[in-house]
Design an enzyme around this catalytic site. Structure first.
Site: not given
Ligand SMILES: Nc1ncnc2c1ncn2[C@@H]1O[C@H](COP(=O)(O)OP(=O)(O)OP(=O)(O)O)[C@@H](O)[C@H]1O
Ligand SMILES: [Mg+2]
Length: 270
Positions: A70, A10-11, A123, A121
């Site tokens: 990650e 998302t970000l 959801m 986040g």
């Protein structure tokens, strides 16, 4: 200049290290080309990437960028933030509540993935939109604070109706389980619905996290991820529920930049 970037679902989290200090900023993942354009303006910068969109971002930029996994980058960043604050946790679980939620156990110098859940986040935003038509993150987190979950969620005390409860009465027995009991007498506002969405997300994340903590014998659960940003209700739900289950919640300031900082550290230590 050194730049660490965690390009998530998302970000895109960006940590810029210059003159011995970090500055942080974030962009939407849909603006990844914009981030690539900016990196083209600083061709001499050293760049370290991580996150699900790291390889794609790497293909767009002129720098020969370092890439790390990650989970390792996130752990390295958490270590770095905790060291800065002189906090020494040896065994702990960290729960990265991003678009989805990934849960890890740390024992000394290494992390292993302990599980995860699709509640996170993504959801929070998706379900809030389906129920209310609101899609802006800040509107959602603000509205959540005015909501009443009691008419939507069924608590243990609602089931026991004044009788002695075998577990705390304030615990949620069924998320959204009170809706049909109240459908003829209550109006469910957008705020009520959103607060309940944060309820199921926060409680699911906490449940899975503390189960991992119990499995591995950890006392602390460290929560990170942008889902908590300016999101007091989600923080409160997670803190209270973690404590109720007798574990210790811990939030790291700027914790959502753990991946971005961590991948830079891993590059330096290579
Ligand atoms: N300005 C914002 N715009 C959109 N979502 C935001 C914003 N600020 C916080 N969020 C929340 O943060 C979540 C993303 O968190 P985070 O940046 O940690 O995840 P990610 O790294 O993009 O995803 P993942 O790690 O799962 O790939 C969103 O799903 C949303 O709930
Ligand atoms: Mg992420």
């Amino acid at each position: 200049m050194k730049i660490g970037i965690d390009a998530g679902g998302t970000l895109i989290k960006i940590a810029i290290y210059e003159n011995d200090t970090f500055t942080f900023r974030k962009e939407k993942s849909t603006d990844i080309e914009k981030v690539a354009q900016w990196l083209k303006t600083v061709p001499d910068a050293t760049v370290a990437l991580t996150g699900g969109k790291a390889t794609y971002l790497n293909s767009l930029i002129p720098q020969d960028a370092f890439q790390s996994i990650e989970f390792d980058a996130t752990f390295r960043g958490i270590q770095s933030f905790l060291d800065e604050k002189d906090i020494h946790l040896n065994k702990f679980v960290f729960s990265n509540v991003g678009t989805g939620t990934s849960i890890h156990f740390v024992d000394g110098q290494s992390q292993i993935r302990a599980g995860g859940t699709g509640a996170g986040g993504g959801m929070m935003l998706g379900l809030s939109y389906l129920l209310t038509g609101i899609s802006d993150f800040h509107t959602i987190t603000e509205k959540a604070l005015e909501g009443n979950r009691d008419i939507i969620d069924l608590k243990v005390k609602h089931i026991y109706k004044g009788d002695k409860t075998p577990i705390p009465g304030e615990l949620t027995a069924a998320n959204f389980g009170n809706v049909l009991h109240n459908k003829d007498t209550e109006q469910f506002t957008d705020a009520d619905k959103i607060a309940s969405v944060l309820g199921i997300v926060g409680e699911t994340v906490t449940t899975v996290s503390i189960h991992a903590a119990r499995e591995f014998g950890a006392e602390y659960v460290v929560y990170i991820g942008s889902s908590f940003l300016e999101n007091k209700l989600l923080q409160d739900i997670v803190v209270n529920y973690t404590k109720l289950r007798n574990f210790k919640p811990y939030f790291i300031e700027n914790g959502e930049y753990s991946g971005a900082v961590g991948t830079l550290r891993l590059m330096e230590e290579k």
